[in-house]
Design an enzyme around this catalytic site. Structure first.
Site, PDB file in Angstrom:
ATOM      1  N   GLU A  51      37.346  39.062  44.940  1.00  0.00           N
ATOM      2  CA  GLU A  51      36.570  38.221  44.035  1.00  0.00           C
ATOM      3  C   GLU A  51      37.071  36.780  44.107  1.00  0.00           C
ATOM      4  O   GLU A  51      38.263  36.536  43.943  1.00  0.00           O
ATOM      5  CB  GLU A  51      36.692  38.760  42.602  1.00  0.00           C
TER       6      GLU A  51
ATOM      7  N   LEU B 294      31.789  41.890  42.027  1.00  0.00           N
ATOM      8  CA  LEU B 294      32.834  42.076  41.025  1.00  0.00           C
ATOM      9  C   LEU B 294      33.075  43.575  40.841  1.00  0.00           C
ATOM     10  O   LEU B 294      32.605  44.168  39.856  1.00  0.00           O
ATOM     11  CB  LEU B 294      32.375  41.432  39.713  1.00  0.00           C
TER      12      LEU B 294
ATOM     13  N   GLU C  87      36.142  46.370  41.956  1.00  0.00           N
ATOM     14  CA  GLU C  87      37.395  46.646  42.669  1.00  0.00           C
ATOM     15  C   GLU C  87      37.336  47.922  43.494  1.00  0.00           C
ATOM     16  O   GLU C  87      37.939  48.010  44.570  1.00  0.00           O
ATOM     17  CB  GLU C  87      38.556  46.713  41.670  1.00  0.00           C
TER      18      GLU C  87
ATOM     19  N   GLN D  61      42.175  40.848  41.754  1.00  0.00           N
ATOM     20  CA  GLN D  61      42.429  39.566  41.075  1.00  0.00           C
ATOM     21  C   GLN D  61      43.652  39.627  40.153  1.00  0.00           C
ATOM     22  O   GLN D  61      44.464  38.698  40.140  1.00  0.00           O
ATOM     23  CB  GLN D  61      41.182  39.132  40.317  1.00  0.00           C
TER      24      GLN D  61
ATOM     25  N   PHE E 111      43.337  45.161  36.805  1.00  0.00           N
ATOM     26  CA  PHE E 111      41.952  45.513  37.148  1.00  0.00           C
ATOM     27  C   PHE E 111      41.874  46.449  38.353  1.00  0.00           C
ATOM     28  O   PHE E 111      40.803  46.669  38.912  1.00  0.00           O
ATOM     29  CB  PHE E 111      41.139  44.246  37.434  1.00  0.00           C
TER      30      PHE E 111
ATOM     31  N   PRO F  35      39.952  50.850  38.562  1.00  0.00           N
ATOM     32  CA  PRO F  35      38.694  51.375  39.106  1.00  0.00           C
ATOM     33  C   PRO F  35      38.846  51.811  40.570  1.00  0.00           C
ATOM     34  O   PRO F  35      38.079  52.646  41.044  1.00  0.00           O
ATOM     35  CB  PRO F  35      37.723  50.193  38.976  1.00  0.00           C
TER      36      PRO F  35
ATOM     37  N   HIS G  99      46.298  41.040  31.310  1.00  0.00           N
ATOM     38  CA  HIS G  99      46.571  40.126  32.415  1.00  0.00           C
ATOM     39  C   HIS G  99      48.075  40.041  32.655  1.00  0.00           C
ATOM     40  O   HIS G  99      48.585  39.011  33.071  1.00  0.00           O
ATOM     41  CB  HIS G  99      46.024  38.720  32.141  1.00  0.00           C
TER      42      HIS G  99
END
Ligand SMILES: Cc1ncc(C[n+]2csc(CCOP(=O)(O)OP(=O)(O)O)c2C)c(N)n1
Ligand SMILES: Cc1ncc(C[n+]2csc(CCOP(=O)(O)OP(=O)(O)O)c2C)c(N)n1
Ligand SMILES: [Mg+2]
Ligand SMILES: [Mg+2]
Lengths: 327, 346, 327, 346
Positions: free
Chosen positions: A29, A58, A60, A82, A86, A89, A129
């Site tokens: 991404e 977008l 993964e 990213q 994330f 998935p 994050h």
């Protein structure tokens, strides 16, 4: 030798590998014109074009799955996730698919792919994050995992990863992207996947760490050195397969083991290091194996005081070394 | 079976190709039936069947450049694999958990992998092969676009064909794969074998549309539905999809309607969820006798020749079984295998 | 007391909970008329109907995600994953979502859901119908994990799981579904989530196991007992949160620890048990902590000889006990 | 703001409701702008903006039974949350990482959770809220079908509204959610805020169709596209979707086209991927001045009143900021929190 940042080292590694082998491409991404949200691919789109720097949907799961298919077809994908948070998935594709392809096909098919993953906390990223993910993925035979904590290793390990015939996950301590600087030689070099690195020799206590915590552990070791405690710091660097010899050799020397990671404790990577020591290093031990880690909560909180409470840092590591040295 | 790369409509297929197709369907059926028998005899631990799906699979295989184009199949694809060139003995070896080509006995049977045929190893986890097939198709296009290969070079893979059941399209994996195929206009064919069941569940429990292919428009790819028991109809639909892929015009979602004539697997008891009458109804539409009759009607096959084929298929099945039977079991330590590929790849 | 199988115990638990609370429903693939591929829900569709026994699309991610949403909305979903090997598509929803809901909302929302997962090898299932998954999920704070190895625990733990306000994963050793039999009392009972169970008291060696391996460990303990080795068998039963006291109390008594699981070794669940002992039980230890586990390969092979090579069994466990007792 | 449950077309909205809507859009804009300012001043660590999306969000909120129907929002939904009843101070507390209602400072700002408003806690992982919303909608229908609640009971949630960006529909999560909504005919509204970017990527890099809503037919649900800068148009489209849900007629995929007027977040530099001209073009279509003008044109608002609103919005923003500023930071140990909910639920 020029001094560069960790992220610049990663960028150079990709640049050189893209130039060396036309089969190498980057997919993820915002890796194209945007140059990646952390700027790891900055300038590469302009240099290599849209075929080689592929802005993906977008999604993964398919970033990794398309990478697997392309690798099976003998390309050399570098998949960027990213943020580590994330990657789940894609868990199915990594664990059930990419990492088992070689074994399940009795060696017929291999998956020469790289998965680059910025990870770790202390950057105000909150629960989603800031995650460390090495614990989940180091229970995946067939996968390799490296975690550089210096620009030299970052460049050398990423280049080795691109050339490795197996899927290699490169965990990048994102808090160190710009904070960690170091010298690298001018020409071509690689760092082998596998061996740990003795970041600092010492005789009193062994400290096992990786990523940002290896960087901090080295600082902590200097602090306690001034108090007469001679800590050995082992930067594990490759988490899978684990360099058991490096661990056991160090414990043999010091008799004391402290493992540091920012990830949560229960079933964190430190558990395996402790288990290896408890089994094969038992006779060397002069004290309990200790773990200094993030607490067992679902993630790094956002609010600054809580974040600092969660994260290990040089001071906490120094304290833990002192404690263990006294045992 | 010669590997062909002929992209031509069914009407222009040679008699020998038509006979090849029939032979492959028939052989698949006999091998499959034998597997059920071996399971009943307690000689093999597990079987999952392609009975009822042979016509569509053989049609699909014959439309691509067999052995060259990438294929990411699914567990029911016995007939497809035979059409691609899998040795019958190898199938029997896999049934017995012996050293088959696909996995050396590590995987359950029906987890096909034949590197020399560009058939990529798969798992039992449904749908995972579909986004990987997007990756294979991506590699095809990448090589062409970066000038590494000539798009006309028939010795190179020019598309990726992948198969799955209709139930498996409910997975998020499928959405992401189809979306890649659309966005990147990939030379991919997603061949959905809609056999009306996902174990016990019916299509309306998987989707609120009548056909999986109705979803093609959501991805900007071509879509079509075809009668899976009509081998030539499937073949023609596949040829269209293959030409689309070869011409750089993107992906196709092709759905063949058929019926799973057996229980889901040797572990299943389908009496809990469907009637015997329903099965009988579909048996009458079986693509194999239908194609046999067609070939006789158009004079490609005589009754006598057809009888001959039956005998040959049985003999070939016997031979394969005996050969596999005689082979040794893997040694226990082979479980360790090679965990990592070694060295740098060139 | 009647003797029933493990799977019948699970079926009874669901039956009773469905009858007790109209908010309880079961969702998964083939759980309706088919009664589940292992027959865990046999007869329940006829009894409770299509609203309560919900045949889902073939999509594990949404089986779990719909479960999370329904639990948040104060229903009591029991999500069935057909085989453990197929749970990874739901990894994101379990790890990032369901398990973090309570913490991230500062206690406002909770997720009273159950995820039932048949797991484990030795049943001819090969790489993709044999997996153990506890290692991945026991690194997920906010989740609870139980693994029954007796019909009594199966029924009692599943009922507790349904009533628990947190997401609870119930790992069901599927090889034992019909092989493991045991007595259960007639009336209503539950087994608390948390405490381990002393399956056999002993003084010489502690054996820590769960699921099928706890069943085997008890057999192995009887074998070595005839040779004069008195092994204590701890059935961990709840893997998350781990009952550290039970482990430490046992090691305090025996001084020796053997951990057995069928899952692969590196970063398997045994690593955490070993780490706990190496840290807090260090002073009790009279010998190295040992692990008897599946080898570090990507899964249980299909072919019978290879499968047997992979799997621990009562004989291998007995050997490992003997070895450690001799240390 | 009173919680209403009026399902009525825009043409029949009362003047006070129209003014409420305008006020909410305006207040969201001012709070959002303030957040940017606070970030520039180094007073907050992070901001992710809803500027340009307020009209659509307010319209969406006003069409449902606010505070009662379930909502699973996404990070840009500031205006939506204000319309649902989030206190402005709470927003400011979250910006400062203080004890907000949503998470007590554990989550980044914009991870809304308000149990008393039936707004369910979300993560930063895009799209995960959508299949969860299917679960919320499933629960609504389950309660109705098993006789636990009366489908007409307006004190009970009767639908689940969820929001996401167009890029996030590329995730497999979205497919599975929409598929559940279709197969189980759920009272769910999936509100796609198509702001033309996913960080730097454009819609054609996410999908090969012109509109996300073109995919509705693949799931057997209703679909519509609407101008997201036209608050009343969005409102009317939402009302249709709400009535569909309330009447048991299933789910809607509603896509509002708009434009992300700011960089993706305070960490982004959008000059790398889009022109200033493009932004200016879209600024001219901003839904807030457009609605202001409309209300003046139709006599619902005077210029003077509108000026008043501006002043009030600024004052309210100041007040909220000051109140939040004065609140203490969480204690470090609160990181430990409660890991598990205790006891048995009733
Ligand atoms: C991810 C995953 N979930 C569940 C299963 C178990 N399973 C195997 S086949 C099957 C049904 C597949 O149905 P369909 O896609 O229609 O293919 P068919 O078997 O009918 O050919 C299921 C549920 C699986 N293999 N993988
Ligand atoms: C699973 C996942 N992958 C990546 C990200 C990083 N990320 C955050 S927002 C975003 C773009 C989202 O685009 P869109 O869905 O269009 O919503 P918008 O931000 O435009 O409103 C990305 C890639 C994420 N949060 N979650
Ligand atoms: Mg099917
Ligand atoms: Mg967007």
């Amino acid at each position: 030798m020029p001094e560069i940042t960790l992220i610049e080292a990663l960028r150079q590694a990709m640049d050189e590998e893209l130039a060396r082998d036309p089969r190498v491409f980057v997919v993820g991404e915002d890796v194209g014109p945007r140059g990646g949200v952390f700027r790891a691919t900055q300038g590469l789109y302009e240099k290599y074009g849209a075929n080689r720097l592929v802005d993906s949907p977008l999604a993964e799961l398919s970033i990794v799955a398309v990478g697997i298919g392309a690798a099976v077809a003998d390309l050399r994908p570098i998949c960027e996730i990213q943020f580590a948070d994330f990657i789940y998935p894609a868990f199915n594709q990594i664990v059930n698919e990419g990492s088992r392809m070689y074994y399940r096909s009795n060696g017929a098919w291999c998956v020469p792919m790289v998965i680059r993953v910025p990870y770790g906390g202390g950057i105000g990223g909150g629960l989603y994050h800031s995650q460390s993910i090495e614990a989940y993925f180091s229970h995946v035979p067939g996968l390799k995992i490296v975690v550089p904590s210096t620009p030299y290793d970052a460049k050398g390990l990423l280049k080795s990863a691109v050339r490795d015939p197996n899927p290699v996950m490169v965990l990048e301590p994102k808090k160190g992207y710009r904070a960690i600087k170091g010298e690298i030689p001018d020409g071509e070099f690689t760092v082998p996947i596998g061996p740990a690195r003795i970041a600092r020799e010492g005789r009193d206590v062994s400290v096992f760490a990786y990523g940002m915590m290896a960087y901090y552990a080295a600082q902590a070791a200097e602090t306690v050195a001034q108090e007469g405690i001679d800590a050995e710091v082992i930067d594990l660097r490759t988490l899978l397969p684990l360099d058991q010899d490096a661990i056991l050799n160090s414990v043999k020397k010091t008799g004391k083991a402290l493992i540091v990671h920012e990830d949560m404790q229960t079933m964190g990577y430190g558990a395996e290091v402790a288990a290896v020591i408890a089994t094969d290093g038992f006779e060397y031990l002069d004290g309990p194996v200790r773990r200094l880690t993030g607490p067992d909560v679902p993630g790094v909180p956002y609010s600054h005081p809580m974040q600092e409470f969660f994260m290990p840092n040089p001071e906490k590591i120094a304290d833990a070394i002192r404690d263990l040295a006294e045992y | 079976m010669a590997v062909n790369s002929t992209v031509r409509p069914a009407a222009r297929l040679s008699e020998s190709t038509l006979r090849d197709m029939y032979w492959t369907m028939l052989l698949a059926r006999r091998l499959d039936e034998r597997a059920w028998a071996l399971h009943r005899q307690g000689r093999i631990a597990f079987h999952i069947s392609g009975i009822g799906q042979e016509a569509a699979q053989v049609a699909a295989a014959f439309a691509i450049n067999r052995g060259v184009d990438f294929v990411a199949p699914y567990y029911r694809d016995l007939a497809l694999l035979l059409a691609l060139g899998m040795p019958t003995t190898d199938f029997m070896l896999s049934l017995f958990g012996k050293h088959d080509i696909s996995s050396g006995g590590r995987q359950m049977p029906f987890h096909w992998s034949f590197k020399h045929l560009n058939v990529v190893s798969g798992s039992a986890v449904v749908t995972t092969q579909v986004p990987q097939a997007a990756g294979l198709a991506f590699a095809v296009k990448y090589r062409q676009q970066t000038g590494m290969v000539d798009p006309q070079d028939t010795t190179q893979p020019r598309l990726a064909l992948t198969c799955l059941g209709e139930g498996s399209t409910s997975q998020g994996e499928w959405h992401e794969a189809m979306n890649w195929a659309g966005v990147h206009k990939l030379p991919m064919i997603c061949f959905v074998q809609n056999n009306m069941y996902a174990i016990s569940e019916k299509p309306h429990q998987q989707m609120a549309v009548a056909n999986v292919a109705d979803r093609a428009s959501a991805y900007g790819v071509a879509g079509a539905v075809v009668d899976g028991n009509d081998v030539l109809a499937v073949y023609d639909a596949m040829v269209e999809a293959v030409e689309r892929a070869y011409n750089g015009d993107g992906a196709t979602l092709l759905e063949a309607k058929m019926y799973r004539l057996t229980p889901h697997s040797s572990d299943d008891d389908d009496r809990t969820y469907r009637s015997r009458e329903e099965i009988e109804l579909w048996k009458a539409r079986d693509g194999i006798p239908r194609f046999r009759q067609h070939l006789i009607d158009v004079g490609v096959l005589t009754e006598a020749e057809a009888g001959d084929y039956d005998a040959r298929a049985r003999a070939e099945t016997d031979r394969a079984q005996q050969e596999a039977d005689a082979a040794p079991m893997p040694a226990p330590e082979e479980a360790l295998g090679d965990l990592y590929a070694k060295g740098e790849l060139d």
